[in-house]
Structure formats: structure tokens, C-alpha cells
Enzyme design. Structure first.
Site: not given
Ligand code: NDP
Length: 386
Positions: A147, A314
Site C-alpha cells: 500500500n 487506534q
Molecule cells: P520503507 O521501509 O520502504 O521506508 C522506510 C524508510 O524510512 C527507509 O528508507 C528508512 O531508511 C527510513 N528511516 C528509518 N528510520 C529513519 C530515521 N530515523 N530517519 C530518517 N529515515 C528513516 O517503508 P514504506 O515507505 O513502505 O513505509 C514507511 C512507513 O509508513 C511504514 O513503516 C508505516 O509506519 C507507514 N505506513 C502507513 C500506512 C498508512 O496506511 N497510513 C500504510 C503503509 C505504511 P533506510 O531503510 O534507508 O535505513
């Protein structure tokens, strides 16, 4: 045979839908970057049906029961007398969605001696105590990418609706009015603004890509830098930290997972460094921001608006202050649960279960915790307390 405990949100108040607004979903061939869509051997649902609510059962009942497993589906998830707690005692697999999370705390994991697998039908496994799962040898898996684009679309919608003051203007129409001055007194163009994402993973990068045609200045921070060619293509400015980035921004979109590094990141101190009248869009997790600091910033005008769909806990209680704070555009947690997304995460959940029961490894990109440590996507994007 396994007991599978599935916690889903309630059916619509009008009952499980007999018909839908549209007859089909567009066909997708893969995710950006080349990851394949879920590949279960079969599915027992019609794409586009409501699968995330109790009666939808994520389309799993026929598959599980045909193999002799027991499927328990409930929305009753809070407190020691909940159906969730009662069935957890002998469950081998727990499935829930972040929209209606079954909080798998350390205490609950300790009371679930048979638990082997916790599946997030969606993305974001912070409702599972990952340190406790690691210690107990529980595998945690989520349907990575299912998603991400759904959320990215929601983020763009919310940025436009907040900056252009869409919701109050719509309310004027509902109220029978025509007062243009009231609507436009807080309405701006996005063009030319500085917009930045906290994290440029699957969602964050998709948001940046979608915002590019709006002729804005794009910024990001992340633990790992994007390839230079992507930075150039999108004209991105990289910042080493959130703290360094936010003073430059008119709009902040938060797209990082909730883990010890990001919890409570947006507190009074950080908010005070932002431009007066900035907007925050948070579709990542409620606990990444300080709940009451957001209310204060909206009340003083430090923030011009706050929107998103993630809360803590939630479902949010009826007296949660974000329901009544000024200039907000909150929805319940829905951005990643469109019918389009449900089709993908129901299929991905089935794929994970098929692998698990057949003794095949779960796709690495779906893994958060495995073999007593962070694994796969979890090893890249999450951190633990210890
Ligand atoms: P990804 O795993 O693709 O991306 C997460 C990114 O966050 C990675 O690039 C990671 O960095 C980065 N990150 C982690 N910690 C930090 C930090 N301290 N500072 C800066 N960047 C950081 O996940 P998605 O993009 O698919 O999803 C992200 C989040 O969105 C999910 O974990 C979830 O909480 C939320 N979400 C919400 C939804 C909703 O319905 N509202 C649905 C889906 C997701 P790196 O890997 O480079 O270390």
C-alpha cells in the site's frame, strides 16, 4: 494443525456491502523499482471486495480450512477479556492490519507460547514489540510495498487539501453558504513551496515523484542516501537529519517507520524550529509526533495545518484532542486500506501463509524479524531498543 488468529476492523455500520462503487480494479504489472506484486498460488476472493473487515476475512477461510487449520476472526482486541487475548493463548499465527492493530506487547507475547508468526496485513509492524518477538523467536512479516503507493496518493491529496484549504471550503457548501472570503483567507498555492519528506523509502520516494510536476522545491532526509541519479532527476536537496531539514520547509511529510529513533521526533523543540505557518502531513505513525505539542503548535499558529491518518492508540478515543484541534485534516487510519490495497495485502498475506505452511522461506523483502533478529526489510528500516 495451526490456529490462525486474525484481528480485523468491524464491517460497515450498514453491513457487509452487497455491491461496490466500481466493477473492477486496474491491472498492475509490478511495483516501482521492480518488486513483484504478491504471488500466492491462488486466491479465493474477487479483487475489489472489502477484505479488511471481519466478514471479508482477508479471503483466507477456504484456504486455511481446506488444509485443516482453524481460523478465528475477531475485531475484539482490547483488554484481558477480549476475544483476541482468549485465543492468543494457543494461537500459532496472528494476523492484523495497522489500521486496527492487535498490539502484540511483550506481556501478550509471553502469554502466547505457541506463537510462531505475526503477519502484518499491510506495512508497519510497530504494533508488535519487535524486541520481544526477537527474544521469543517469533517471525514478523509484512506485505512490503502493498500500500505504499496508496499512502503516497493520500499524502499528495492531504498536502493539496491543507494548503488550498479544501475541507473548510467544502464545509461551506455543505452548510448552504457561499462565503468565498472565509474559504480563501487561509488558501495558498503549493507551487514554489519547499516540501520535504522524513524518510525516502517506498512511500517517501513515491511522494517526491508525485510532487515533482507541481514545480516545488523537494527535500528529504533518510538514513541512506538515494542514488545520485534519482536526486538529480527530482532535483532533491538532501539533509543529514530531520532537525537540519525542517527549518527550510513549508510542508513536511513524515514517511518513516516508528521505531526508537523516530518515536516522539516532532516535539515542542523541533516544532519551534519550523517556519511559522508550516504544515505537517503524517501518514506514518501517530507516536512519531508529540500529540499535545501538535495541538499547541496549531493553536499558536506555529503550524498552519496538520493532517494524516495515524493516531495512538487506534482506534482513537472519542475525546482524542486531534479530533477537535484547529486546522486539521485528520481521517481515521485509511490511506493504506483502499480496496485496491486490500487486494494486494490479502494476496500477500496468503503468499506468506503458503510459504510458512510449506516450509519455504518467506520472501526476504517481507521479513521484519526472523531467526531471532531483524531481517529483510526490517534489518534495513527498523532499529531495536537493545
Ligand atoms: P520503507 O521501509 O520502504 O521506508 C522506510 C524508510 O524510512 C527507509 O528508507 C528508512 O531508511 C527510513 N528511516 C528509518 N528510520 C529513519 C530515521 N530515523 N530517519 C530518517 N529515515 C528513516 O517503508 P514504506 O515507505 O513502505 O513505509 C514507511 C512507513 O509508513 C511504514 O513503516 C508505516 O509506519 C507507514 N505506513 C502507513 C500506512 C498508512 O496506511 N497510513 C500504510 C503503509 C505504511 P533506510 O531503510 O534507508 O535505513
Amino acid at each position: 494443525m495451526a490456529k490462525v488468529l486474525c484481528v480485523l476492523y468491524d464491517d460497515p455500520v450498514t453491513g457487509y456491502p452487497p455491491t461496490y462503487a466500481r466493477d473492477s480494479l486496474p491491472e498492475l504489472n509490478g511495483y516501482p523499482g521492480g518488486q513483484t506484486l504478491p504471488t500466492p498460488l491462488a486466491i479465493d476472493f474477487t479483487p475489489g471486495e472489502l477484505l479488511g473487515s471481519v466478514s471479508g476475512e482477508l479471503g483466507l477461510r477456504k484456504f486455511l480450512e481446506s488444509q485443516g487449520h482453524e481460523l478465528v476472526v475477531t475485531s475484539d482486541k482490547e483488554g484481558p477479556d477480549s476475544e483476541f487475548d482468549r485465543h492468543l493463548a494457543d494461537a500459532e499465527i496472528v494476523i492484523s492490519q495497522p489500521f486496527w492493530p492487535a498490539y502484540l506487547t511483550a506481556e501478550r507475547i509471553a502469554k502466547a507460547p505457541n506463537l510462531k508468526l505475526a503477519v502484518t496485513a499491510g506495512i508497519g509492524s510497530d504494533h508488535v514489540d519487535l524486541d520481544a518477538a526477537i527474544k521469543a523467536g517469533v517471525t514478523v512479516a509484512e506485505v512490503t510495498f502493498c500500500n505504499s503507493i496508496s499512502v503516497a496518493e493520500h499524502v499528495v491529496m492531504m498536502i493539496l487539501s491543507m494548503v488550498r484549504n479544501y475541507l473548510p471550503a467544502h464545509q461551506i457548501v455543505l452548510d448552504g453558504g457561499w462565503n468565498i472570503a472565509d474559504a480563501v483567507a487561509r488558501s495558498y498555492d503549493v507551487e514554489g513551496m519547499h516540501i520535504g519528506t522524513v524518510a525516502a523509502g517506498r512511500i517517501g520516494l513515491a511522494v517526491l515523484r508525485r510532487l515533482k510536476p507541481f514545480d516545488v522545491h523537494l527535500h528529504y532526509t533518510d538514513r541512506h542516501r538515494l542514488p545520485e541519479q534519482v536526486e538529480q532527476e527530482l532535483g532533491l536537496t538532501f539533509h543529514a537529519s530531520t532537525q537540519e531539514m525542517v527549518p527550510h520547509l513549508d510542508v513536511v511529510t513524515i514517511n518513516a517507520p516508528l521505531h526508537p529513533e523516530t518515536q516522539n521526533l516532532f516535539d515542542d523543540k523541533l516544532l519551534a524550529t519550523m517556519r511559522r505557518g508550516a504544515y505537517i502531513i503524517n501518514t506514518a505513525r501517530g507516536l512519531i509526533v508529540d500529540r499535545d505539542a501538535i495541538v499547541r503548535a496549531l493553536e499558536t499558529g506555529q503550524l498552519a495545518g496538520y493532517a494524516g491518518d495515524v493516531w495512538y492508540p487506534q482506534p482513537a478515543p472519542a475525546d482524542h484532542p486531534w479530533r477537535t484541534m484547529p486546522h486539521h485534516g485528520m481521517t481515521p487510519h485509511i490511506s493504506g486500506s483502499s480496496l485496491s490495497a486490500q487486494t494486494r495485502y490479502a494476496a500477500g498475506t496468503r503468499e506468506i501463509l503458503e510459504s510458512y505452511f510449506a516450509g519455504r522461506p518467506v520472501r526476504d523483502e517481507y521479513l521484519i524479524v526472523d531467526g531471532g533478529k531483524l531481517a529483510g526489510t526490517g534489518a534495513h528500516s527498523y532499529s531495536t531498543r537493545s
